[in-house]
Design a protein around this motif. Structure first.
Motif, PDB file in Angstrom:
ATOM      1  N   MET A   1       0.822  -1.206   0.000  1.00 34.99           N
ATOM      2  CA  MET A   1       0.000   0.000   0.000  1.00 34.99           C
ATOM      3  C   MET A   1       0.853   1.251   0.000  1.00 34.99           C
ATOM      4  N   ALA A   2       0.300   2.301  -0.568  1.00 29.52           N
ATOM      5  CA  ALA A   2       1.017   3.570  -0.679  1.00 29.52           C
ATOM      6  C   ALA A   2       0.032   4.714  -0.603  1.00 29.52           C
ATOM      7  N   TRP A   3       0.564   5.903  -0.382  1.00 29.94           N
ATOM      8  CA  TRP A   3      -0.223   7.128  -0.406  1.00 29.94           C
ATOM      9  C   TRP A   3       0.215   7.995  -1.590  1.00 29.94           C
ATOM     10  N   PHE A   4      -0.755   8.546  -2.282  1.00 36.36           N
ATOM     11  CA  PHE A   4      -0.547   9.538  -3.324  1.00 36.36           C
ATOM     12  C   PHE A   4      -1.432  10.733  -2.993  1.00 36.36           C
ATOM     13  N   ARG A   5      -1.189  11.839  -3.675  1.00 34.66           N
ATOM     14  CA  ARG A   5      -2.056  13.006  -3.530  1.00 34.66           C
ATOM     15  C   ARG A   5      -2.165  13.734  -4.855  1.00 34.66           C
ATOM     16  N   GLN A   6      -3.247  14.489  -4.985  1.00 38.83           N
ATOM     17  CA  GLN A   6      -3.468  15.253  -6.200  1.00 38.83           C
ATOM     18  C   GLN A   6      -4.070  16.598  -5.843  1.00 38.83           C
TER      19      GLN A   6
ATOM     20  N   THR B   1      -2.184  20.852   0.629  1.00 42.52           N
ATOM     21  CA  THR B   1      -3.595  20.772   0.272  1.00 42.52           C
ATOM     22  C   THR B   1      -3.782  19.941  -0.984  1.00 42.52           C
ATOM     23  N   ALA B   2      -4.597  18.907  -0.876  1.00 44.57           N
ATOM     24  CA  ALA B   2      -4.807  17.986  -1.993  1.00 44.57           C
ATOM     25  C   ALA B   2      -5.833  16.930  -1.581  1.00 44.57           C
ATOM     26  N   VAL B   3      -6.270  16.167  -2.564  1.00 46.65           N
ATOM     27  CA  VAL B   3      -6.999  14.938  -2.267  1.00 46.65           C
ATOM     28  C   VAL B   3      -5.958  13.838  -2.105  1.00 46.65           C
ATOM     29  N   TYR B   4      -6.018  13.150  -0.987  1.00 50.47           N
ATOM     30  CA  TYR B   4      -5.066  12.087  -0.699  1.00 50.47           C
ATOM     31  C   TYR B   4      -5.710  10.733  -1.008  1.00 50.47           C
ATOM     32  N   TYR B   5      -4.973   9.933  -1.764  1.00 47.97           N
ATOM     33  CA  TYR B   5      -5.461   8.636  -2.192  1.00 47.97           C
ATOM     34  C   TYR B   5      -4.589   7.513  -1.629  1.00 47.97           C
ATOM     35  N   CYS B   6      -5.243   6.442  -1.252  1.00 38.80           N
ATOM     36  CA  CYS B   6      -4.544   5.221  -0.895  1.00 38.80           C
ATOM     37  C   CYS B   6      -4.550   4.306  -2.114  1.00 38.80           C
ATOM     38  N   ALA B   7      -3.392   3.727  -2.416  1.00 43.57           N
ATOM     39  CA  ALA B   7      -3.249   2.821  -3.549  1.00 43.57           C
ATOM     40  C   ALA B   7      -2.779   1.464  -3.048  1.00 43.57           C
ATOM     41  N   ALA B   8      -3.161   0.413  -3.777  1.00 42.13           N
ATOM     42  CA  ALA B   8      -2.807  -0.932  -3.337  1.00 42.13           C
ATOM     43  C   ALA B   8      -2.518  -1.841  -4.525  1.00 42.13           C
ATOM     44  N   ARG B   9      -1.724  -2.864  -4.260  1.00 43.57           N
ATOM     45  CA  ARG B   9      -1.440  -3.896  -5.251  1.00 43.57           C
ATOM     46  C   ARG B   9      -1.081  -5.177  -4.524  1.00 43.57           C
ATOM     47  N   GLU B  10      -1.238  -6.320  -5.224  1.00 44.56           N
ATOM     48  CA  GLU B  10      -0.986  -7.603  -4.560  1.00 44.56           C
ATOM     49  C   GLU B  10       0.491  -7.901  -4.382  1.00 44.56           C
ATOM     50  N   ASN B  11       1.321  -7.475  -5.343  1.00 41.23           N
ATOM     51  CA  ASN B  11       2.723  -7.861  -5.346  1.00 41.23           C
ATOM     52  C   ASN B  11       3.626  -6.677  -5.043  1.00 41.23           C
ATOM     53  N   ARG B  12       4.786  -6.991  -4.486  1.00 41.29           N
ATOM     54  CA  ARG B  12       5.761  -5.960  -4.148  1.00 41.29           C
ATOM     55  C   ARG B  12       6.309  -5.326  -5.426  1.00 41.29           C
TER      56      ARG B  12
ATOM     57  N   GLY C   1      -8.456   3.991  -3.576  1.00 43.11           N
ATOM     58  CA  GLY C   1      -9.591   4.438  -2.800  1.00 43.11           C
ATOM     59  C   GLY C   1     -10.251   5.633  -3.456  1.00 43.11           C
ATOM     60  N   GLN C   2     -11.294   6.132  -2.809  1.00 42.83           N
ATOM     61  CA  GLN C   2     -12.054   7.250  -3.364  1.00 42.83           C
ATOM     62  C   GLN C   2     -11.398   8.596  -3.079  1.00 42.83           C
ATOM     63  N   GLY C   3     -10.436   8.616  -2.179  1.00 46.84           N
ATOM     64  CA  GLY C   3      -9.734   9.850  -1.838  1.00 46.84           C
ATOM     65  C   GLY C   3     -10.348  10.557  -0.646  1.00 46.84           C
ATOM     66  N   THR C   4      -9.507  11.299   0.073  1.00 46.29           N
ATOM     67  CA  THR C   4      -9.965  12.100   1.201  1.00 46.29           C
ATOM     68  C   THR C   4      -9.310  13.478   1.108  1.00 46.29           C
ATOM     69  N   GLN C   5     -10.107  14.517   1.275  1.00 42.08           N
ATOM     70  CA  GLN C   5      -9.617  15.886   1.082  1.00 42.08           C
ATOM     71  C   GLN C   5      -8.864  16.363   2.319  1.00 42.08           C
ATOM     72  N   VAL C   6      -7.696  16.933   2.075  1.00 36.88           N
ATOM     73  CA  VAL C   6      -6.917  17.611   3.110  1.00 36.88           C
ATOM     74  C   VAL C   6      -6.729  19.054   2.668  1.00 36.88           C
ATOM     75  N   THR C   7      -7.183  19.982   3.493  1.00 36.82           N
ATOM     76  CA  THR C   7      -7.059  21.396   3.203  1.00 36.82           C
ATOM     77  C   THR C   7      -6.307  22.075   4.336  1.00 36.82           C
ATOM     78  N   VAL C   8      -5.232  22.772   3.972  1.00 33.67           N
ATOM     79  CA  VAL C   8      -4.417  23.486   4.959  1.00 33.67           C
ATOM     80  C   VAL C   8      -4.499  24.971   4.622  1.00 33.67           C
ATOM     81  N   SER C   9      -5.126  25.713   5.505  1.00 35.62           N
ATOM     82  CA  SER C   9      -5.361  27.128   5.224  1.00 35.62           C
ATOM     83  C   SER C   9      -5.478  27.896   6.523  1.00 35.62           C
ATOM     84  N   SER C  10      -4.976  29.141   6.489  1.00 35.57           N
ATOM     85  CA  SER C  10      -5.100  30.005   7.655  1.00 35.57           C
ATOM     86  C   SER C  10      -6.379  30.827   7.583  1.00 35.57           C
TER      87      SER C  10
END
Length: 123
Positions: free
Chosen positions: A30-35, A87-98, A114-123
């Motif tokens: 598993m890994a994390w990506f963002r967009q 600030t981005a939508v963070y996605y979890c990615a997965a695969r069976e093999n290394r 995954g469907q993604g989860t929004q992270v917003t960093v703002s003052s």
């Protein structure tokens, strides 16, 4: 059908922390990506169960920590010292093999998302 589910996003101020969670329906690598808006999806972090190693992008190294429990098919991303640039939508990615290390940063190498989860960093 593999299911990937993220949670834990939200809106925070610069310097704050958030913890993301991801669970899959089976034992996976598993890994994390963002967009961010108008940008391509980018690699954030990867946990290699086989070698017990963690990999990070340069932009988050020292601030983010990936952890998890392979037996529970769950990973976490602890995000500290958050910046507006995170600030981005963070996605979890997965695969069976290394994956070899040279391939972990390529979104096309990860078949399940995954469907993604929004992270917003703002003052």
């Amino acid at each position: 059908q593999v299911q990937v589910t993220e949670s834990g996003g939200g809106m925070v101020r610069p310097g704050d922390s958030l913890r993301l969670s991801c669970r899959t329906s089976g034992r996976m690598y598993m890994a994390w990506f963002r967009q961010a808006p108008g940008k391509e999806r980018e690699f954030v972090s990867y946990i290699d169960w086989s070698q017990n190693r963690r990999h990070y992008s340069d932009s988050v190294k020292g601030r983010f920590t990936i952890s998890g429990d392979n037996a529970k098919s769950t990973i976490f991303l602890q995000m500290n010292s958050l910046e507006p640039e995170d600030t981005a939508v963070y996605y979890c990615a997965a695969r069976e093999n290394r994956l070899v290390v040279s391939g972990i940063r390529a979104p096309e190498k990860w078949p399940y998302w995954g469907q993604g989860t929004q992270v917003t960093v703002s003052s």
